[in-house]
Design a protein around this motif. Sequence first.
Motif, short mmCIF file in Angstrom:
data_model
loop_
_atom_site.label_atom_id
_atom_site.label_comp_id
_atom_site.label_asym_id
_atom_site.label_seq_id
_atom_site.Cartn_x
_atom_site.Cartn_y
_atom_site.Cartn_z
N LYS A 57 0.85 -1.19 0.00
CA LYS A 57 0.00 0.00 0.00
C LYS A 57 0.88 1.24 0.00
N GLU A 58 0.37 2.31 -0.56
CA GLU A 58 1.06 3.59 -0.55
C GLU A 58 0.03 4.71 -0.50
N GLY A 59 0.44 5.88 -0.01
CA GLY A 59 -0.49 7.00 0.01
C GLY A 59 -0.03 8.15 0.89
N HIS A 60 -0.66 9.32 0.66
CA HIS A 60 -0.37 10.51 1.45
C HIS A 60 -0.94 10.37 2.85
N ILE A 61 -0.28 11.01 3.79
CA ILE A 61 -0.72 11.01 5.18
C ILE A 61 -0.22 12.31 5.82
N GLN A 62 -0.83 12.70 6.94
CA GLN A 62 -0.39 13.87 7.69
C GLN A 62 0.32 13.42 8.96
N LYS A 63 1.52 13.99 9.19
CA LYS A 63 2.26 13.68 10.40
C LYS A 63 2.09 14.82 11.39
N LEU A 64 1.69 14.50 12.62
CA LEU A 64 1.47 15.50 13.65
C LEU A 64 2.78 15.79 14.37
N SER A 65 3.15 17.05 14.39
CA SER A 65 4.39 17.44 15.03
C SER A 65 4.30 17.23 16.54
N ALA A 66 5.38 16.63 17.12
CA ALA A 66 5.40 16.39 18.57
C ALA A 66 5.56 17.69 19.35
N LYS A 67 6.08 18.74 18.72
CA LYS A 67 6.32 20.01 19.41
C LYS A 67 5.06 20.85 19.53
N ARG A 75 3.25 14.02 4.53
CA ARG A 75 4.18 12.90 4.42
C ARG A 75 3.60 11.85 3.47
N TYR A 76 4.41 10.85 3.15
CA TYR A 76 3.98 9.79 2.23
C TYR A 76 4.52 8.46 2.73
N LEU A 77 3.68 7.42 2.72
CA LEU A 77 4.06 6.10 3.20
C LEU A 77 4.08 5.08 2.07
N PHE A 78 5.14 4.27 2.03
CA PHE A 78 5.20 3.09 1.17
C PHE A 78 5.27 1.88 2.09
N LEU A 79 4.23 1.04 2.06
CA LEU A 79 4.21 -0.15 2.90
C LEU A 79 4.55 -1.37 2.06
N THR A 121 -9.91 10.84 6.41
CA THR A 121 -11.23 10.35 6.81
C THR A 121 -11.07 9.17 7.77
N GLU A 122 -12.15 8.83 8.43
CA GLU A 122 -12.12 7.67 9.32
C GLU A 122 -11.92 6.38 8.53
N GLU A 123 -12.53 6.33 7.36
CA GLU A 123 -12.38 5.14 6.50
C GLU A 123 -10.91 4.94 6.11
N GLU A 124 -10.24 6.04 5.75
CA GLU A 124 -8.83 5.95 5.37
C GLU A 124 -7.98 5.51 6.56
N MET A 125 -8.27 6.03 7.74
CA MET A 125 -7.53 5.64 8.94
C MET A 125 -7.69 4.15 9.22
N ASN A 126 -8.93 3.67 9.18
CA ASN A 126 -9.19 2.25 9.45
C ASN A 126 -8.52 1.35 8.42
N ASP A 127 -8.47 1.82 7.18
CA ASP A 127 -7.84 1.02 6.13
C ASP A 127 -6.34 0.87 6.39
N TRP A 128 -5.68 1.96 6.75
CA TRP A 128 -4.26 1.89 7.07
C TRP A 128 -4.01 0.95 8.25
N ILE A 129 -4.82 1.07 9.29
CA ILE A 129 -4.63 0.23 10.48
C ILE A 129 -4.79 -1.25 10.14
N GLN A 130 -5.84 -1.59 9.37
CA GLN A 130 -6.10 -2.99 9.03
C GLN A 130 -5.00 -3.56 8.14
N VAL A 131 -4.56 -2.78 7.15
CA VAL A 131 -3.54 -3.28 6.22
C VAL A 131 -2.21 -3.47 6.94
#
Length: 513
Positions: free
Chosen positions: A407-417, A424-428, A487-497
């Motif tokens: 899987k691959e796709g755009h995502i938002q990274k939350l700054s710890a500060k 950001r972009y993820l390649f799984l 979206t919630e659907e996108e979040m759930n999809d990433w978690i499941q995959v």
Amino acid sequence: MEPALNSSERIDPEQSISSNYSASDSCEVGTSDEIVQTVELSDSDIMKMIELGMHDVNTRRDHSRINQTDGQPKDQNENRGGSAMEQNGNGKMPNRDSGIDSPSCSGEVEGFPNDESGYGRKNATTLECLSDMGAQRKGNNMKIKEQKRESTQDEEDDDSDMEDVSSEEHEAVEILKLEHLDTTKISMPEKLLNIANELLQTEEAYVKRLHLLDQVFCSRLTEAGIPSDVTTGIFSNISSIYCFHEQFLLPELKIRITREWNTNPRIGDILQKLAPFMKMYGEYVKNFDRAMDLVNTWTQRSASFKGTVQSIQKEEICGNLTLQHHMLEPVQRIPRYELLLKDYLKKLSDDSPDRKDAERSLELISTAANHSNAAIRKMEKMHKLLEVYERLGGEVDIVNPANELIKEGHIQKLSAKNGTAQDRYLFLFNSMMLYCVPKLRLMGQKFSVREKISIAGMQVQAVVKPNILHTFTITAKQRTLELEARTEEEMNDWIQVIRATVEQHKQSREHWN
């Protein structure tokens, strides 16, 4: 249905328009009492007139006017027009062509300048004269009017008549289609011959590709001093495959289809006899992954290898295709035999003498096709890995048959500060995740690898935040990421995959241990 005018009855539109009339001129239609009448036509009236054959009247729209000049004295036109424009009992002007009553009005007609660019009408379209259709056309229209006066049908009947016409036209079109199908209908023996010809033509093209691999690529690389173990590792048993098709299968198919088909229309017996020899494809398919690796390795390592391959690829015989593309041809050929045989059997009668041979051929070829299909899927995965490798700018070596993009796709990274969102972009992959930063490029999206994260031991879970929705965390040995999906659907999809990939990786390691 009202009779349409033939070519001899049509009036040239240029004859019905007089450029000498000004915009304020009105058409006088009446009896000897010189009664001036004007009629406004609605859009629906105009459409009715067009449907019933009145499209020859060049009714200028967008405030344009129609003036009649049929070459006859004005008083004659008026006398003829008066009888046609008489009012009915409810104060409406009967339209003799459409059967629809139009409201009558009297007085001076409002004039508009002629607009040569269009026929649309904005406020009112004035029918100044119907007698511009000529003497013969008026006679036809008067007959139509008399027939309508005798009829007791109302406006709904007129609509049904028009529907009947449409139905008749539809039936005529359907008849034409059926006649066309009858004339182009192909008999079953002709369909079988077409399949046989397709088999022969594709076989001839395939033998040319085998010649290119064996007699051109392999031979020239050997002449260029490439070690024999390398050329053998790349081309495997391509020489045996080329010999089989060029000396046995192709000649027998050509003789049968071009010379003997009229007396012996069958191909199943030839394929059934030669299908066992296609087992040699097993060796080529099993070696395919290693062959791809050798091509990539020697292209980077040897300038002589790279130069020879590139030189051949520029030749017309190569068709602007790469060596890897032509090496895939033998892998793809067996499944194509399978498809052609299935189509052949569908059209072959149950009592055909070629039935048993064709079915036996399909069994043998389908077994070989299963191995080829698996190799094709691996090749497609390799192409995908090469594409990702280029998008990463070659930063990470991911081109390996063991790697698989999940899987691959755009995502938002939350700054710890400060909690701000960063793109950001993820390649799984099946064994790792690449955490990347998008880079702006004019030609295609590129990415810079920020972190290479192992799948082993990775954990992922949703996070509930009061002001931020659709967040989840990825925890691994290398680092922890707090991410936000759209979206919630996108979040759930990433978690499941991710969870499924981690579990699959764990099972694979346990199997090998």
